[in-house]
Design an enzyme around this catalytic site. Structure first.
Site, PDB file in Angstrom:
ATOM      1  N   CYS A   1       0.817  -1.223   0.000  1.00 17.96           N
ATOM      2  CA  CYS A   1       0.000   0.000   0.000  1.00 17.96           C
ATOM      3  C   CYS A   1       0.847   1.269   0.000  1.00 17.96           C
ATOM      4  O   CYS A   1       0.355   2.357  -0.283  1.00 17.96           O
ATOM      5  CB  CYS A   1      -0.952   0.001   1.186  1.00 17.96           C
ATOM      6  SG  CYS A   1      -2.154  -1.332   1.085  1.00 17.96           S
TER       7      CYS A   1
ATOM      8  N   HIS B   1      -3.393   7.369   3.069  1.00 15.28           N
ATOM      9  CA  HIS B   1      -3.769   6.087   2.479  1.00 15.28           C
ATOM     10  C   HIS B   1      -5.200   5.768   2.904  1.00 15.28           C
ATOM     11  O   HIS B   1      -5.573   5.935   4.065  1.00 15.28           O
ATOM     12  CB  HIS B   1      -2.803   5.010   2.966  1.00 15.28           C
ATOM     13  CG  HIS B   1      -3.181   3.627   2.538  1.00 15.28           C
ATOM     14  ND1 HIS B   1      -3.544   3.335   1.245  1.00 15.28           N
ATOM     15  CD2 HIS B   1      -3.254   2.460   3.219  1.00 15.28           C
ATOM     16  CE1 HIS B   1      -3.827   2.048   1.159  1.00 15.28           C
ATOM     17  NE2 HIS B   1      -3.662   1.491   2.347  1.00 15.28           N
TER      18      HIS B   1
ATOM     19  N   ASN C   1      -9.952  -0.046  -0.080  1.00 15.38           N
ATOM     20  CA  ASN C   1      -8.490   0.088  -0.046  1.00 15.38           C
ATOM     21  C   ASN C   1      -7.922  -0.383  -1.383  1.00 15.38           C
ATOM     22  O   ASN C   1      -7.918  -1.566  -1.676  1.00 15.38           O
ATOM     23  CB  ASN C   1      -7.946  -0.751   1.110  1.00 15.38           C
ATOM     24  CG  ASN C   1      -6.424  -0.690   1.219  1.00 15.38           C
ATOM     25  OD1 ASN C   1      -5.741  -0.208   0.325  1.00 15.38           O
ATOM     26  ND2 ASN C   1      -5.903  -1.199   2.325  1.00 15.38           N
TER      27      ASN C   1
HETATM   28  N1  COA Z   1     -18.876  -8.897   8.651  1.00 17.93           N
HETATM   29  C1  COA Z   1     -19.409  -9.221   9.842  1.00 17.93           C
HETATM   30  N2  COA Z   1     -18.658  -9.614  10.879  1.00 17.93           N
HETATM   31  C2  COA Z   1     -17.327  -9.686  10.713  1.00 17.93           C
HETATM   32  C3  COA Z   1     -16.720  -9.368   9.493  1.00 17.93           C
HETATM   33  C4  COA Z   1     -17.554  -8.949   8.430  1.00 17.93           C
HETATM   34  N3  COA Z   1     -17.082  -8.612   7.223  1.00 17.93           N
HETATM   35  N4  COA Z   1     -15.384  -9.505   9.605  1.00 17.93           N
HETATM   36  C5  COA Z   1     -15.157  -9.913  10.871  1.00 17.93           C
HETATM   37  N5  COA Z   1     -16.326 -10.033  11.529  1.00 17.93           N
HETATM   38  C6  COA Z   1     -16.557 -10.434  12.918  1.00 17.93           C
HETATM   39  C7  COA Z   1     -15.406 -11.205  13.497  1.00 17.93           C
HETATM   40  O1  COA Z   1     -15.511 -12.567  13.179  1.00 17.93           O
HETATM   41  C8  COA Z   1     -15.580 -10.949  14.977  1.00 17.93           C
HETATM   42  O2  COA Z   1     -16.550 -11.797  15.465  1.00 17.93           O
HETATM   43  P1  COA Z   1     -16.400 -12.449  16.944  1.00 17.93           P
HETATM   44  O3  COA Z   1     -16.377 -11.265  17.867  1.00 17.93           O
HETATM   45  O4  COA Z   1     -17.616 -13.281  17.042  1.00 17.93           O
HETATM   46  O5  COA Z   1     -15.113 -13.202  16.908  1.00 17.93           O
HETATM   47  C9  COA Z   1     -16.120  -9.532  15.020  1.00 17.93           C
HETATM   48  O6  COA Z   1     -16.662  -9.275  13.726  1.00 17.93           O
HETATM   49  C10 COA Z   1     -15.077  -8.492  15.337  1.00 17.93           C
HETATM   50  O7  COA Z   1     -13.966  -8.703  14.490  1.00 17.93           O
HETATM   51  P2  COA Z   1     -12.650  -7.892  14.658  1.00 17.93           P
HETATM   52  O8  COA Z   1     -11.613  -8.460  13.736  1.00 17.93           O
HETATM   53  O9  COA Z   1     -12.331  -7.774  16.105  1.00 17.93           O
HETATM   54  O10 COA Z   1     -13.120  -6.462  14.116  1.00 17.93           O
HETATM   55  P3  COA Z   1     -12.321  -5.109  14.064  1.00 17.93           P
HETATM   56  O11 COA Z   1     -13.075  -4.098  14.775  1.00 17.93           O
HETATM   57  O12 COA Z   1     -10.864  -5.296  14.400  1.00 17.93           O
HETATM   58  O13 COA Z   1     -12.424  -4.751  12.519  1.00 17.93           O
HETATM   59  C11 COA Z   1     -11.106  -4.725  10.519  1.00 17.93           C
HETATM   60  C12 COA Z   1     -11.819  -5.580  11.560  1.00 17.93           C
HETATM   61  C13 COA Z   1     -10.424  -5.651   9.534  1.00 17.93           C
HETATM   62  C14 COA Z   1     -12.165  -3.888   9.814  1.00 17.93           C
HETATM   63  C15 COA Z   1     -10.090  -3.798  11.226  1.00 17.93           C
HETATM   64  O14 COA Z   1      -9.291  -4.550  12.102  1.00 17.93           O
HETATM   65  C16 COA Z   1      -9.216  -3.091  10.253  1.00 17.93           C
HETATM   66  O15 COA Z   1      -9.656  -2.295   9.445  1.00 17.93           O
HETATM   67  N6  COA Z   1      -7.884  -3.336  10.300  1.00 17.93           N
HETATM   68  C17 COA Z   1      -6.957  -2.752   9.349  1.00 17.93           C
HETATM   69  C18 COA Z   1      -6.922  -3.598   8.114  1.00 17.93           C
HETATM   70  C19 COA Z   1      -6.279  -2.876   6.981  1.00 17.93           C
HETATM   71  O16 COA Z   1      -6.522  -1.718   6.770  1.00 17.93           O
HETATM   72  N7  COA Z   1      -5.460  -3.579   6.190  1.00 17.93           N
HETATM   73  C20 COA Z   1      -4.795  -3.054   5.077  1.00 17.93           C
HETATM   74  C21 COA Z   1      -3.770  -2.094   5.508  1.00 17.93           C
HETATM   75  S1  COA Z   1      -2.911  -1.444   4.157  1.00 17.93           S
END
Ligand code: COA
Length: 331
Positions: free
Chosen positions: A117, A258, A288
């Site tokens: 990225c 970004h 993204n």
């Molecule tokens: N829809 C519904 N539920 C979802 C889901 C989706 N698309 N993806 C995950 N979940 C669930 C998980 O399974 C989890 O369930 P559980 O509590 O029963 O285990 C719950 O939602 C919470 O998941 P979690 O991973 O803790 O959510 P989060 O608040 O950390 O959000 C991201 C997840 C990926 C959105 C967040 O961590 C993020 O944006 N991270 C950065 C990723 C990124 O930008 N990557 C590229 C960088 S260049």
């Protein structure tokens, strides 16, 4: 004129998004998710996906043609073509070579830069160095990625986040004056390689029936860890780039971060002490787009009249590696 006075200036910008759009509602039919979950956690409403049968360079080409037209230049005016991407058309040669041929640029040297990225900022830094040392007078810098090709479409933790696109800038040389790229800072931390990566398809684990069966050619990510480090790192490197440019955050007219997640952008703006009106956010429309996100947002901001002559713009990015960076540009 000595290299000390020489600067690269942005002469033109362009971008391209594939026509196919996948909305959150579409994803609701593919995995167990909801528009509400995706919107609240990421701010993303839709993303563009590259049509089958097309490659990365197809998008890069349209972005590049627009950037060249904006700069009032032709492909043969280019000395260098540098493309940030992790989804090249082929494993080799580079997509910049494919792009070079499509453009009919007959006088340039070209190569790809792999910084995920952060690819556009790394490519920009390399092109800026070529220009400041006089090895190139002009350069096309592209950030283009089709991460849809690396997604497991039944993994709701990753498939909701990414989209495809391309952005480009044309750089020229300025021997004097205040305009141009004032500073660029880059960093990496290789201890996070496996926090966000594609396990198979490289030399360590080449493609075989088993890797295909296990879906190892797709993105594997610890989202929480990425989130945490991204905010902290982009703040730190932005401050470093500003310091090197001899400017304070109050002198910045626009921040172009970004576009990974709206919450990351809001947290970064808060930590930098910048009001959201001064921050470009288009992650809702594109998701993204990896290396494309910063140049696409820059191009949109320019076309919307959000950047005026003399404005100082702060660009920053963060991604797999981890690799991150920031640049300060005066328009
Ligand atoms: N829809 C519904 N539920 C979802 C889901 C989706 N698309 N993806 C995950 N979940 C669930 C998980 O399974 C989890 O369930 P559980 O509590 O029963 O285990 C719950 O939602 C919470 O998941 P979690 O991973 O803790 O959510 P989060 O608040 O950390 O959000 C991201 C997840 C990926 C959105 C967040 O961590 C993020 O944006 N991270 C950065 C990723 C990124 O930008 N990557 C590229 C960088 S260049």
């Amino acid at each position: 004129m000595s290299a000390a006075h020489r600067r690269s200036v942005i002469l033109g910008t362009g971008s391209e998004l594939p026509t196919k759009v996948v909305t959150n509602r579409d994803l609701e039919r593919m995995v167990e998710t909801s528009d509400e979950w995706i919107t609240v956690r990421t701010g993303i409403k839709q993303r563009h996906v590259l049509e089958e049968g097309k490659g990365n360079a197809d998008m890069a080409y349209h972005a590049a043609v627009r950037a060249l037209a904006d700069a009032g230049m032709e492909a043969n005016d280019l000395d260098a073509i540098i493309m940030g991407t992790v989804t090249p058309d082929y494993l080799f040669p580079s997509s910049s070579c494919v792009l070079e041929d499509m453009l009919g640029a007959r006088k340039a040297f070209s190569f790809d830069v792999n910084a995920a990225c952060s690819g556009f900022l790394n490519a920009l830094a390399v092109a800026d160095s070529f220009i400041r040392t006089g090895q190139a007078r002009t350069a096309l810098v592209v950030g283009s990625d089709a991460l849809s090709r690396l997604l497991k479409w039944d993994d709701r933790t990753t498939c909701i986040l990414f989209g495809d696109g391309a952005g480009a800038v044309v750089l020229g040389t300025s021997e004097k004056g205040e305009r141009g790229i004032l500073s660029v800072r880059l960093r990496t931390d290789g201890s996070h390689v496996k926090t966000l990566y594609v396990p198979a398809g490289g030399s360590l684990k080449p493609t075989n029936p088993e890797t295909v069966q296990n879906n190892e050619h797709t993105i594997t990510m610890n989202g929480k860890e990425v989130f945490k480090v991204a905010v902290r790192s982009m703040e730190e490197i932005s401050r470093q780039a500003l310091k090197e440019a001899g400017l304070g955050i109050d002198q910045v007219a626009l921040v172009i971060p970004h576009q990974a997640n709206r919450r990351i952008i809001v947290a970064l703006a808060e930590r930098l002490g910048v009001p959201l009106e001064k921050v470009v956010v288009n992650v809702d429309k594109y998701g993204n787009t990896s290396a494309a996100s910063v140049p696409v947002a820059l191009d949109e901001a320019r076309r919307e009249g959000r950047i005026k002559p003399g404005d100082v713009v702060l660009l920053n990015a963060f991604g797999a590696g981890f690799a991150w960076g920031a640049a300060v540009v005066r328009f």
